[in-house]
Enzyme design. Structure first.
Site, PDB file in Angstrom:
ATOM      1  N   CYS A  88     -36.123 -15.968  23.453  1.00  9.82           N
ATOM      2  CA  CYS A  88     -37.310 -15.250  22.980  1.00  9.82           C
ATOM      3  C   CYS A  88     -36.961 -14.741  21.589  1.00  9.82           C
ATOM      4  O   CYS A  88     -36.286 -15.443  20.839  1.00  9.82           O
ATOM      5  CB  CYS A  88     -37.714 -14.142  23.956  1.00  9.82           C
ATOM      6  SG  CYS A  88     -36.386 -13.022  24.444  1.00  9.82           S
ATOM      7  N   ALA A  90     -35.425 -11.462  20.886  1.00  7.43           N
ATOM      8  CA  ALA A  90     -34.152 -10.733  20.948  1.00  7.43           C
ATOM      9  C   ALA A  90     -33.216 -11.268  22.016  1.00  7.43           C
ATOM     10  O   ALA A  90     -32.043 -10.903  22.038  1.00  7.43           O
ATOM     11  CB  ALA A  90     -34.417  -9.250  21.199  1.00  7.43           C
TER      12      ALA A  90
END
Length: 326
Positions: A88, A90
């Site tokens: 994603c 982070a």
């Protein structure tokens, strides 16, 4: 989050957006399939197989609807000896949630155990509370059906024993790191330094301490012209039954006068006025030099005298004679 993608099972990695763009990491880990799940998921490398899912990192975002699609993409790639990167932005919440759902679906592990497996490989893994509830609901209501579906669609058991053995190793590693306090379960107290950086720590802003009341000290130590606290004038106002009112123009206290002094501009002086007739006094804290001089030169408030009766009607004779009318 900046130490590169992390291996959680054979052929399964979790990382962030930067890792998905890094060709050096992709080549080093032999990544062939990329599952991109974030707000702007798109294909970045033409030589990789992609599954792009547009989803936000919000507790209200429904990720359960994508679990079966993601499981097929990951499992089919691993059965063909491919290496899958789930990422994603982070590499903490959305990608971890998808990885946990997959591990639950291909092993007998619960969602909490599957999350520990991912955390053992990637210490910063920390899905938001909404995604954790979705994983729990998925385990309660849909996991049995999903496991049955995967077994029917992918009858090969080539990964079953190996995945279960690796999960047991990762769970033991997780417990060791937990005992050594190099990892946490997302429950670090406020102000305590989280070993993995996933917990909320104390704010840099220190809590504001309440100062003790300075009314008594200001009454004793401050000069007469500097007393601005309402409590310094409360004794006289209580005796008259009128509570002092504070305003930007100053603080007032009345001891007998029946009318309030005119509000003056803010300042630091005190003016005392005495009513020679009524005997009352008034103190005004605050005011400019002009207002002080005006207050000193203004006539005192006259005392109220009883109202006199109006004169009688001129057509009526108010004088009575003895013995009757004239």
């Amino acid at each position: 989050m900046g130490n590169g993608m992390n291996k959680v099972l054979s052929g399964l990695y979790v990382g962030n957006y930067r890792d998905s763009k890094d060709p050096v990491q992709l080549d080093r880990h032999r990544i062939t399939h990329i599952l991109s799940i974030h707000d702007a998921a798109r294909r970045l490398h033409s030589d990789k197989h992609y599954l792009c899912i547009m989803a936000s990192d919000s507790p209200e975002q429904n990720l359960t609807q994508y679990f079966s699609l993601c499981n097929d993409f990951i499992h089919a790639a691993r059965l063909r000896d491919g290496h899958v990167l789930i990422h994603c932005l982070a590499g903490m919440s959305r990608s971890v949630t998808v990885a946990v759902a997959y591990i639950m679906s291909v092993t007998p592990l619960t969602w909490r155990e599957a999350l520990k497996v991912v955390r053992a490989g990637r210490a910063v893994a920390n899905p938001n509370l909404g995604f954790q509830r979705q994983l729990q609901d998925f385990e309660t209501y849909k996991l049995v059906e999903e496991r049955r579906r995967i077994k029917e669609r992918y009858p090969s058991l080539a990964l079953s024993d190996r995945d279960l053995a690796e999960c047991r190793v990762m769970l033991a590693s997780y417990q060791t790191m937990l005992n050594q306090k190099t990892i946490c379960e997302g429950k670090c107290a406020m102000g305590r330094q989280c070993p993995t950086g996933v917990c909320r720590t104390g704010s840099k802003r220190q809590p504001r301490t309440r100062r003790p009341s300075t009314a008594a000290s200001s009454l004793e130590s401050s000069p007469v012209g500097m007393r601005r606290s309402p409590s310094t004038l409360s004794t006289t106002s209580t005796a008259s039954g009128y509570r002092p009112r504070s305003s930007p123009a100053g603080l007032y206290s009345y001891t007998g006068a029946t009318s309030r002094p005119t509000r003056s501009a803010s300042g630091m002086s005190m003016t005392r006025m005495t009513d020679p007739i009524g005997g009352g006094t008034a103190m005004a804290v605050g005011g400019t030099e002009y207002s002080r001089r005006r207050a000193a030169s203004a006539p005192a408030t006259p005392a109220l005298s009883p109202a006199t009766s109006p004169p009688g009607s001129p057509h009526r004779n108010t004088t009575h004679r003895k013995g009757g009318c004239a």
